[in-house]
Design an enzyme around this catalytic site. Structure first.
Site, short mmCIF file in Angstrom:
data_model
loop_
_atom_site.label_atom_id
_atom_site.label_comp_id
_atom_site.label_asym_id
_atom_site.label_seq_id
_atom_site.Cartn_x
_atom_site.Cartn_y
_atom_site.Cartn_z
N GLU A 102 -9.34 3.53 2.44
CA GLU A 102 -8.86 3.66 1.07
C GLU A 102 -7.76 2.66 0.72
O GLU A 102 -7.60 2.28 -0.43
CB GLU A 102 -8.35 5.09 0.82
CG GLU A 102 -6.90 5.38 1.22
CD GLU A 102 -6.61 5.22 2.71
OE1 GLU A 102 -7.57 5.24 3.50
OE2 GLU A 102 -5.43 5.03 3.09
N LYS B 274 0.85 -1.20 0.00
CA LYS B 274 0.00 0.00 0.00
C LYS B 274 0.88 1.24 0.00
O LYS B 274 1.68 1.44 0.91
CB LYS B 274 -0.90 0.00 1.24
CG LYS B 274 -1.61 1.33 1.52
CD LYS B 274 -2.50 1.28 2.77
CE LYS B 274 -3.07 2.65 3.13
NZ LYS B 274 -3.92 2.65 4.35
N LYS C 107 -10.15 12.78 8.36
CA LYS C 107 -9.56 12.43 9.65
C LYS C 107 -9.46 13.67 10.54
O LYS C 107 -9.17 14.75 10.04
CB LYS C 107 -8.14 11.89 9.44
CG LYS C 107 -8.04 10.48 8.95
CD LYS C 107 -6.58 10.03 8.92
CE LYS C 107 -6.45 8.64 8.29
NZ LYS C 107 -7.15 7.58 9.04
N ARG D 125 -7.46 -0.49 1.29
CA ARG D 125 -7.99 -1.74 0.74
C ARG D 125 -8.42 -1.56 -0.72
O ARG D 125 -8.40 -2.51 -1.50
CB ARG D 125 -9.12 -2.24 1.64
CG ARG D 125 -10.30 -1.32 1.72
CD ARG D 125 -11.21 -1.63 2.92
NE ARG D 125 -10.63 -1.21 4.19
CZ ARG D 125 -11.23 -1.36 5.37
NH1 ARG D 125 -12.42 -1.94 5.45
NH2 ARG D 125 -10.64 -0.96 6.47
N1 BES Z 1 -4.08 4.53 7.07
C1 BES Z 1 -5.20 4.27 7.91
C2 BES Z 1 -4.86 3.28 9.04
C3 BES Z 1 -3.84 3.73 10.05
C4 BES Z 1 -4.23 4.29 11.25
C5 BES Z 1 -2.49 3.53 9.82
C6 BES Z 1 -3.29 4.67 12.18
C7 BES Z 1 -1.56 3.91 10.75
C8 BES Z 1 -1.95 4.47 11.93
C9 BES Z 1 -6.32 3.69 7.07
O1 BES Z 1 -6.40 4.15 5.78
C10 BES Z 1 -7.59 4.07 7.74
O2 BES Z 1 -7.87 5.23 7.77
N2 BES Z 1 -8.31 3.09 8.26
C11 BES Z 1 -9.54 3.34 8.94
C12 BES Z 1 -10.54 2.31 8.47
C13 BES Z 1 -11.96 2.59 8.89
C14 BES Z 1 -12.47 3.82 8.18
C15 BES Z 1 -12.81 1.40 8.58
C16 BES Z 1 -9.29 3.23 10.44
O3 BES Z 1 -8.48 2.40 10.85
O4 BES Z 1 -9.88 4.00 11.17
ZN ZN Z 2 -4.67 4.85 4.92
MN MN Z 3 -7.50 5.95 5.61
#
Ligand code: BES
Ligand code: ZN
Ligand code: MN
Length: 484
Positions: free
Chosen positions: A333, A249, A261, A335
């Protein structure tokens, strides 16, 4: 500060401090031949009252010269030797000396590769990213390896160096901020890996549209930068056997998109391309050490932004697999990028296995913190191999479940699949279930969620904080042990 190793020099000059090894009881008799009489009796006397629990002691011979004495326990594992080397670095970092001479003959260890692992640990720990500090610190510590015995063979030296360079390359990429390492710049840098002997192919937006990768493209469509899929091939096997595949990724910055975010969570999102950086570092390592395998690295490079043209919650896109996806949350995103990258990798390269790496979910940090990466897999053999490799190099993974009952949670009313589980819970597993739907031909597959491992706020055994390069050493070990 950087470390330079020098194997060729035998004699030492007087301003160089000595590094000597002894057993865990600090018996120093064997060291007489490397020291003057006064030095020896000084060390020998003190060593009788020394705290033997500590691995390392420093003796001040005079204002210029120090002697560092390192005790070696019996039956040290390779990773323990690496950690000892890292501890050694922490000590010399704070000493105002620029040159050390390691007397390899004094090493008494039943670990045949002691010195190689020791120096490897030292090197890995010494990495820092100071590119954007305008005040440059130019300190170089020179380490002479003197002696006739216990030196790493040139083959071993090459392997360690390749692994260090691969790891450092991954760390460099992860450390770059989003304004510098955006997808256009990232793709350009990857093209330069051709000089190492990798075959690099860059698929830009035009090509991705022709291929129908609208899942990946949707994530990047709000960015003024391009979106890319880049493949890096290494053909080091004598035959043309199917390759091992590694997919990463590469979200250069993740704002969350319209599912924005909060600031506190967004500021870290420069490392959301760490999975791809690991794949790149691993491929570079294979090329540098001329690994006798066929392998391919595939990375999806995008930037997840907000703009008039960005993806909306509720959008439906068609993936490369042909399956349609309902985007309920634009922050899920990674995935979407991986979905197309996985199907493409499976179809184009028919790999023996696929391992993907991604900073995919915050939920994996809730489960495992910064100690283990989450491992999700459709294959027990591959899982065990990765687990064992992780134990060896101390880049640990813990297997988490996949199950059809979780899979159901990703069914969409309006499309074939949706990108979040709106029932809630098991966030890392449902993300992995989503990915699994894009492996179409039952290829052995493992997904590593490295969200908690890619970046270390406080530093770890073999890094001093910041980008860790997690996964390069793990997957190199997997390959070396089982596939080479
Ligand atoms: N890149 C983030 C995940 C992440 C969080 C990586 C903290 C490193 C540190 C990913 O794209 C994301 O935002 N995931 C969401 C998924 C949710 C919307 C289902 C998450 O983990 O909140
Ligand atoms: Zn991400
Ligand atoms: Mn994300």
């Amino acid at each position: 500060m950087s470390i330079k190793l020098n194997y060729s020099k035998i004699s030492t000059n007087n301003s160089s401090s000595l590094v000597l090894f002894c057993d865990e009881k600090y018996r120093t008799n064997g060291l007489k031949k490397y020291l003057s009489n006064t030095e020896f009796s000084y060390i020998n006397d003190i060593s009788k009252t020394i705290d033997t629990k500590r691995n390392l002691h420093i003796f001040e011979i005079n204002s210029k010269k120090k002697i560092l004495l390192i005790s070696i326990k019996k039956n040290l594992k390779n990773s323990e030797v690496e950690n000892l080397g890292a501890e050694f670095f922490k000590i010399i970092k704070n000493i105002n000396k620029n040159e050390y001479t390691v007397i390899s003959d004094s090493i008494i260890s039943n670990n045949k590769s002691f010195l190689g692992y020791f120096l490897h640990g030292l090197k890995l720990k010494s990495y820092e990213f100071k590119k954007y500090k305008t005040k440059k610190e130019k300190k170089i510590i020179l380490i002479n390896i003197a002696g006739n015995k216990n030196k790493p063979s040139s083959q071993e030296q090459l392997k360690f160096k390749a692994l260090e360079e691969g790891t450092f390359y991954a760390r460099d990429l992860v450390s770059e901020p989003g304004n510098i390492l955006h997808p256009d710049e990232y793709a350009k840098r990857l093209s330069s890996l051709k000089k190492d002997g990798l075959k690099v192919t860059i698929y830009d937006e035009k090509k991705l549209k022709q291929l129908g990768m609208y899942s990946l493209l949707g994530v990047g469509q709000g960015s003024i930068r391009g979106s890319y899929l880049v493949t890096m091939e290494w053909n080091g096997a004598k035959n043309n056997s199917n390759p091992l595949a590694f997919v990463g990724k590469g979200v250069c910055f993740d704002t969350g998109g319209y599912s924005l975010k909060p600031a506190k969570f967004m500021e870290d999102m420069t490392y959301d391309m760490a999975g791809s950086a690991t794949v790149v570092g691993l491929m570079k390592n294979f090329a540098l050490r001329k690994a006798k395998i066929n392998a391919v690295g595939v990375v999806g490079l995008v930037e997840n932004m907000v703009s008039g043209n960005a993806q909306r919650p509720g959008d439906i896109v068609k993936s490369y697999s042909g399956k349609t996806i309902e985007i309920l949350n634009t922050d899920a995103e990674g995935r979407l990028v991986l979905a197309d990258a996985l199907t493409f990798t499976e179809k184009k390269f028919k790999p023996r296995f696929i391992v993907d790496l991604a900073t995919l979910t915050g939920a994996i940090i809730v489960s495992l913190g910064s100690e283990y990466a989450g491992l999700f897999s459709n294959d027990d053999k591959l899982s065990k191999e990765i687990f064992n490799a992780g134990e060896k190099v101390e880049e640990k993974v813990w297997r988490m479940p996949l199950h059809k009952n979780y899979d159901k949670l990703m069914n969409s009313k309006n499309a074939d699949v949706q990108n979040i589980n709106y029932v809630g819970g098991a966030g890392s597993t449902t993300a992995a279930q989503f990915l699994q739907r894009f492996i179409l031909n039952k290829t052995p597959w493992a997904h590593l969620d490295i969200a908690g491992m890619a970046f270390s706020k406080y530093g770890g055994a073999l890094n001093s904080g910041g980008a860790t390069g997690f996964g390069v050493r793990l997957l190199n070990q997997l390959v070396e042990e089982n596939y080479e």
